[in-house]
Design a protein around this motif. Structure first.
Motif, mmCIF file in Angstrom:
data_model
loop_
_atom_site.group_PDB
_atom_site.id
_atom_site.type_symbol
_atom_site.label_atom_id
_atom_site.label_comp_id
_atom_site.label_asym_id
_atom_site.label_seq_id
_atom_site.Cartn_x
_atom_site.Cartn_y
_atom_site.Cartn_z
ATOM 1 N N ASP A 144 0.838 -1.204 0.000
ATOM 2 C CA ASP A 144 0.000 0.000 0.000
ATOM 3 C C ASP A 144 0.874 1.255 0.000
ATOM 4 O O ASP A 144 0.536 2.253 -0.647
ATOM 5 C CB ASP A 144 -0.913 0.010 1.227
ATOM 6 N N GLU A 173 -1.753 -10.706 -6.056
ATOM 7 C CA GLU A 173 -3.117 -10.195 -5.886
ATOM 8 C C GLU A 173 -3.127 -8.689 -5.638
ATOM 9 O O GLU A 173 -4.009 -7.980 -6.123
ATOM 10 C CB GLU A 173 -3.785 -10.913 -4.715
ATOM 11 N N LYS A 174 -2.115 -8.194 -4.905
ATOM 12 C CA LYS A 174 -2.133 -6.822 -4.427
ATOM 13 C C LYS A 174 -1.238 -5.867 -5.218
ATOM 14 O O LYS A 174 -1.143 -4.688 -4.871
ATOM 15 C CB LYS A 174 -1.710 -6.793 -2.952
ATOM 16 N N SER A 175 -0.554 -6.352 -6.256
ATOM 17 C CA SER A 175 0.391 -5.477 -6.959
ATOM 18 C C SER A 175 0.414 -5.768 -8.454
ATOM 19 O O SER A 175 -0.412 -6.528 -8.963
ATOM 20 C CB SER A 175 1.788 -5.617 -6.350
#
Length: 270
Positions: A144, A173-175
């Protein structure tokens, strides 16, 4: 050399990238033979040769000793020719590695890398994991933090250099991109590559040749064998080749070319 996109970031890289740990560090490394860090002339020649071969991706990190600072000088007036990948999290000082994943340090490290590399932005910024991938992501919110820096225009693509399958899947999943180990003898991160292929995420491969150890095994052609294996996997974007030998870099590109000629639809990224 054709370039391939990293997610929807606008960043596109060649299927071979130049790793530069050997430009800044020869302590605490796991290569099969010792080496001397090349002087500026040899380093400039290596980079020029990589560029002549069509390579546009260059990989560095604060943990690579003086690599970032040297690249800042060596890439002067040719910044637009290169996609620069650097990292946050790991430091290397006085012959030892240390890690810091706090938001404050990540921001500080990013700005320091910008200064060292003499650039206004870094194309790809990865978290340099200590092996506790999921804890780093969940506890520190590090992806984040990198996403915030991306919104500020300091980074174009964010991701993580992971050491576990679970961490690789969570990072994907997050990047935008993950860096994973993958070769004929190590396939544990295949599910990460599969996830990235299905979700339009970039995949950079580290240890494609076992940190150079495969070159000393009895295989008939370990370089060609691993190039064929890696690029037969759908989802692979690029491999990072950490060499200071222009001939070795040329051999890697030749192996890639042969793979394309013999298997026109065999590339994972086709």
């Amino acid at each position: 050399m054709k370039k391939f996109p990293i997610a929807q970031t606008g960043v596109a890289v060649t299927p071979i990238g130049l790793g530069t740990v050997k430009l800044g560090r020869n302590q605490g490394v796991k290569y099969p033979t010792t080496f001397e860090i090349p002087d500026d002339k040899a380093a400039a020649n290596l980079i020029a040769h990589a560029k002549a071969l069509g390579i546009n991706l260059i990989d560095t990190a604060p943990a690579y000793g003086s690599s970032e600072e040297r690249l800042g000088k060596l890439l002067k007036e040719q910044r637009c020719d290169w996609v620069i990948c650097s990292k946050v999290g790991e430091e290397f000082e006085n012959g030892k590695s240390s890690f810091n994943f706090t938001p404050e340090f990540v921001r500080q490290s990013c700005h320091r890398s910008l200064q060292r590399l003499k650039t206004e932005y870094i194309d790809i910024m990865l978290v340099h994991s200590d092996g506790n991938d999921t804890h780093i992501i969940n506890h520190y919110g590090i992806l984040d933090v990198l996403a915030e820096l991306k919104k500020q225009g300091l980074i174009r693509a964010v991701g993580m250099s992971t050491k576990t399958k679970a961490g690789g899947l969570l990072a994907a999943e997050k990047s935008d991109v993950v860096m994973v180990s993958y070769n004929i003898e190590y396939k544990e991160d295949e599910p990460v590559i599969d996830y990235c292929a299905a979700h339009d995420k970039g995949v950079l491969i580290k240890k494609a040749f076992g940190s150079g150890h495969f070159c000393h095994n009895p295989s008939k052609n370990p370089i060609q064998d691993n190039i064929d294996f890696i690029f037969s996997k759908k989802g692979v974007t690029s491999i990072i080749v950490g060499t200071i030998n222009p001939q070795h870099l040329e051999e890697n590109v030749s192996a890639l070319t042969l793979k394309r000629q013999n298997h026109k639809i065999g590339f994972g990224y086709v």
